[in-house]
Write a protein that holds these residues in place. Structure first.
Motif, PDB file in Angstrom:
ATOM      1  N   TYR A   2       0.835  -1.198   0.000  1.00  0.00           N
ATOM      2  CA  TYR A   2       0.000   0.000   0.000  1.00  0.00           C
ATOM      3  C   TYR A   2       0.877   1.257   0.000  1.00  0.00           C
ATOM      4  O   TYR A   2       2.010   1.243   0.484  1.00  0.00           O
ATOM      5  CB  TYR A   2      -0.887   0.042   1.256  1.00  0.00           C
ATOM      6  CG  TYR A   2      -2.022  -0.942   1.256  1.00  0.00           C
ATOM      7  CD1 TYR A   2      -3.102  -0.782   0.395  1.00  0.00           C
ATOM      8  CD2 TYR A   2      -2.036  -2.016   2.142  1.00  0.00           C
ATOM      9  CE1 TYR A   2      -4.170  -1.674   0.410  1.00  0.00           C
ATOM     10  CE2 TYR A   2      -3.096  -2.910   2.162  1.00  0.00           C
ATOM     11  CZ  TYR A   2      -4.157  -2.731   1.292  1.00  0.00           C
ATOM     12  OH  TYR A   2      -5.200  -3.621   1.309  1.00  0.00           O
ATOM     13  N   ASP A  58       1.303   5.171   1.541  1.00  0.00           N
ATOM     14  CA  ASP A  58       1.090   5.665   2.906  1.00  0.00           C
ATOM     15  C   ASP A  58      -0.372   6.034   3.143  1.00  0.00           C
ATOM     16  O   ASP A  58      -0.944   5.712   4.194  1.00  0.00           O
ATOM     17  CB  ASP A  58       1.985   6.884   3.167  1.00  0.00           C
ATOM     18  CG  ASP A  58       3.462   6.515   3.225  1.00  0.00           C
ATOM     19  OD1 ASP A  58       3.749   5.325   3.415  1.00  0.00           O
ATOM     20  OD2 ASP A  58       4.305   7.415   3.075  1.00  0.00           O
ATOM     21  N   GLU A 108      -3.019   4.886   1.548  1.00  0.00           N
ATOM     22  CA  GLU A 108      -3.831   3.668   1.549  1.00  0.00           C
ATOM     23  C   GLU A 108      -3.680   2.914   2.867  1.00  0.00           C
ATOM     24  O   GLU A 108      -4.662   2.353   3.382  1.00  0.00           O
ATOM     25  CB  GLU A 108      -3.426   2.784   0.373  1.00  0.00           C
ATOM     26  CG  GLU A 108      -3.871   3.314  -0.982  1.00  0.00           C
ATOM     27  CD  GLU A 108      -3.362   2.461  -2.130  1.00  0.00           C
ATOM     28  OE1 GLU A 108      -4.084   2.347  -3.143  1.00  0.00           O
ATOM     29  OE2 GLU A 108      -2.254   1.907  -2.011  1.00  0.00           O
ATOM     30  N   THR A 109      -2.499   2.900   3.425  1.00  0.00           N
ATOM     31  CA  THR A 109      -2.302   2.256   4.724  1.00  0.00           C
ATOM     32  C   THR A 109      -3.120   2.946   5.800  1.00  0.00           C
ATOM     33  O   THR A 109      -3.762   2.291   6.635  1.00  0.00           O
ATOM     34  CB  THR A 109      -0.810   2.283   5.113  1.00  0.00           C
ATOM     35  OG1 THR A 109      -0.041   1.599   4.125  1.00  0.00           O
ATOM     36  CG2 THR A 109      -0.589   1.625   6.464  1.00  0.00           C
ATOM     37  N   GLN A 147      -5.939   0.380   6.901  1.00  0.00           N
ATOM     38  CA  GLN A 147      -5.399  -0.330   8.060  1.00  0.00           C
ATOM     39  C   GLN A 147      -5.584   0.428   9.371  1.00  0.00           C
ATOM     40  O   GLN A 147      -5.431  -0.158  10.439  1.00  0.00           O
ATOM     41  CB  GLN A 147      -3.898  -0.599   7.851  1.00  0.00           C
ATOM     42  CG  GLN A 147      -3.562  -1.414   6.622  1.00  0.00           C
ATOM     43  CD  GLN A 147      -4.223  -2.787   6.629  1.00  0.00           C
ATOM     44  OE1 GLN A 147      -4.337  -3.434   7.678  1.00  0.00           O
ATOM     45  NE2 GLN A 147      -4.679  -3.240   5.467  1.00  0.00           N
TER      46      GLN A 147
END
Length: 337
Positions: free
Chosen positions: A55, A57, A59-60, A64
């Motif tokens: 991913y 940054d 997207e993380t 997440q």
């Protein structure tokens, strides 16, 4: 037509707030267009089964950090609201909530005990002590023939105080690191949300909500009284036992996941009742939708209004108390009105 519009809002409102919540966070605001693009990319990844790719940054942060927190927050809000709603319907008392019967305080003590002495998982410990608290409340209020509703509520208040005192003793005996974790947790703590917590809470909360939804039509019979319920062939004692057990399970799981969130299970059922009436057929779904959405909005506010994060339980108390006073002054909590 108006009722259909309300039902449509129950479906759309959580989706809109969920999407909006993804854009907010301490790391900064993500625009709607960018968020839509990241969401579409994530859907394409899942569809192509390439979720193992690294991913970015952003997207993380989205998938997440923010998404598991949003899902856990919604589940907890729905669980507390539904639990409060069904308990109010069963006991025909507008001031009953999971705290009234000792469920929350018992679950809080069990979870804190598991943190201090990790012999069994936190969720299991919270559930067992939540059940124990309700059981003690029932035994204390049982007079040999029947259980008075007023006596049971008063007994629940006493048991709540006892388990709160036990929780204070655990805090006194804890080392500084565990004490800090327990204190933060008792204020309602959502910043530790993770996919593991979502998976752990999903089965008991999701299963409990589905079971309560399946029994929602019997809540209307129980709200009429035991004699009326028996007249149509429903055993009120068995149904009350099952529903109180389900309410205990979802409340204990919510408390074990994020800590104690005060007043939430008391206020949201009144909001649902004002908007959709006393019919539990739709009231259960209204509490799910409004409870999850309302807690999401409170959490958005708590993590976006200041540079540091304020525990969500503090906000539910600060916002909930004036709201309940307003409803009480407007006579909106009077079920005989």
């Amino acid at each position: 037509m108006q009722q259909r519009l309300k039902i449509l809002l129950l479906v759309l409102m959580p989706l809109v707030v969920l999407f909006f919540s993804l854009s907010l966070g301490s790391t900064g605001y993500i625009g709607v267009l960018d968020l839509t693009r990241y969401t579409w990319t994530a859907i394409q990844r899942l569809w192509a089964d390439v979720s193992g790719e690294p991913y970015t940054d952003i997207e993380t942060i989205l998938w997440q950090v923010r998404l598991p927190r949003i899902l856990l927050t919604f589940m907890v809000g729905a669980a507390l609201a539904v639990s409060g709603g069904v308990l109010q319907a069963i006991f025909r008392n507008p001031i009953v909530d999971p705290f009234s019967l000792g469920i929350s305080s018992g679950a809080a003590f069990g979870a804190a005990l598991s943190m201090l002495i990790p012999l069994i998982p936190i969720n299991l410990s919270a559930f067992l002590f939540g059940v124990l608290a309700v059981g003690i409340t029932y035994l204390v209020s049982y007079s040999g023939v029947r259980t008075s509703l007023i006596t049971m509520v008063l007994s629940g208040m006493i048991i709540t105080g006892v388990f709160t005192a036990f929780l204070t003793i655990l805090q006194y005996l804890s080392d500084p690191y565990k004490l800090q974790a327990i204190v933060q947790w008792t204020m309602g703590n959502l910043h530790t949300a993770s996919w593991d917590k979502v998976q752990t809470a999903f089965l008991p909360i999701g299963g409990g909500l589905v079971a309560i939804a399946a029994l929602r039509w019997k809540l209307n019979l129980l709200a009429l009284g035991d004699q009326e319920a028996m007249a149509v062939g429903v055993n009120p004692r068995n149904i009350k036992f099952i529903i109180v057990g389900l309410a205990t399970m979802i409340t204990a799981s919510a408390v074990a996941s994020v800590g104690m969130i005060s007043l939430f299970g008391l206020i949201v059922p009144h909001i649902s009742r004002i908007a959709f009436g006393p019919n539990n057929q739709i009231g259960v779904f209204a509490n799910m939708s409004i409870g999850g959405t309302f807690l999401l909005l409170i959490d958005d506010f708590s993590r976006a209004v200041m540079p540091f994060e304020i525990p969500v339980g503090v906000f539910t108390m600060i916002l909930g108390a004036p709201l309940f006073i307003y409803l009480m002054r407007k006579n909106a909590v009077n079920w005989n009105a």
